[in-house]
Design an enzyme around this catalytic site. Sequence first.
Site, mmCIF file in Angstrom:
data_model
loop_
_atom_site.group_PDB
_atom_site.id
_atom_site.type_symbol
_atom_site.label_atom_id
_atom_site.label_comp_id
_atom_site.label_asym_id
_atom_site.label_seq_id
_atom_site.Cartn_x
_atom_site.Cartn_y
_atom_site.Cartn_z
ATOM 1 C CG ASP A 62 -6.814 5.198 4.807
ATOM 2 O OD1 ASP A 62 -6.022 5.096 5.762
ATOM 3 O OD2 ASP A 62 -7.927 5.738 4.902
ATOM 4 C CG ASP A 65 -2.504 2.126 6.459
ATOM 5 O OD1 ASP A 65 -3.653 1.741 6.758
ATOM 6 O OD2 ASP A 65 -2.215 3.336 6.365
ATOM 7 N N GLY A 66 -3.506 -0.472 8.099
ATOM 8 C CA GLY A 66 -3.892 -0.827 9.464
ATOM 9 C C GLY A 66 -3.869 -2.329 9.696
ATOM 10 N NE ARG A 70 -6.077 -4.233 12.874
ATOM 11 C CZ ARG A 70 -6.466 -3.118 12.259
ATOM 12 N NH1 ARG A 70 -6.201 -1.939 12.797
ATOM 13 N NH2 ARG A 70 -7.109 -3.174 11.101
ATOM 14 C CG ASP A 83 -4.049 6.073 8.481
ATOM 15 O OD1 ASP A 83 -3.987 5.600 7.332
ATOM 16 O OD2 ASP A 83 -5.121 6.128 9.133
ATOM 17 C CG ASP A 87 -6.817 9.098 6.278
ATOM 18 O OD1 ASP A 87 -6.375 8.526 5.258
ATOM 19 O OD2 ASP A 87 -7.131 8.491 7.323
#
Length: 223
Positions: A62, A65-66, A70, A83, A87
């Site tokens: 988690d 992935d962000g 980017r 996402d 969560d």
Amino acid sequence: SFFWCVYVSEGMSGASASPNVFLFVPNLIGYTRVVCVFVAFFLAHSHHMVCAFLYLLDFVLDGVDGHVARYLNQSSMFGALLDMVTDRFSTAGLCVILCHYYHAYEWWFILVISLDMTSHYMHMYATFLRGGGSHKAISPKESTILRVYYANKWTVFTPLCIGNELFFIFLYIAYFEQGVWSLLTRIFFPLMLCKQIVNVFQMLAAAETAVASHRTQYTNKTR
């Protein structure tokens, strides 16, 4: 089904030369998270340490992935929704499992699930009412607590999110193995509690946004 969506997306991709969002790398990581969580829940009553490891792996992914999205310039609305949904059902599923082991605190786990689901749904809806954009972008007019929470990623946001998840997973392990796991549960309890307080303020702020939107629409209709 998901595979049909991928098939249609690929067809559209070929026609318009647009990228296949379903196969973006961060979204592939998101699918891996979903698999980890469901396998963890399947093993929750028979292999508690494997369950804990897979749940923690989901939590680590988690956070990955962000950054991948980017770095590769592959951020997408679908990825954000995937996402967010992952969560929510990850935490909810673990709380349901904890209800099985800690019967006396079922009311608390139900409250956590309800608050978590409600506050985040309302917050996302309020974001759309404000015109979209990131759900982490908080207006200066909104709650000071929310602005502090979302604006300070490494000193407030991340510690509370990590502390919240670690509390529940350590509480799960502590049922089978005492000692250090019980101690860790007590250490992370304040962070979990603070996260629930933030959820309350998030829900109230979203409600105010919804009411303000209604007032604006009503005013425009009566002119």
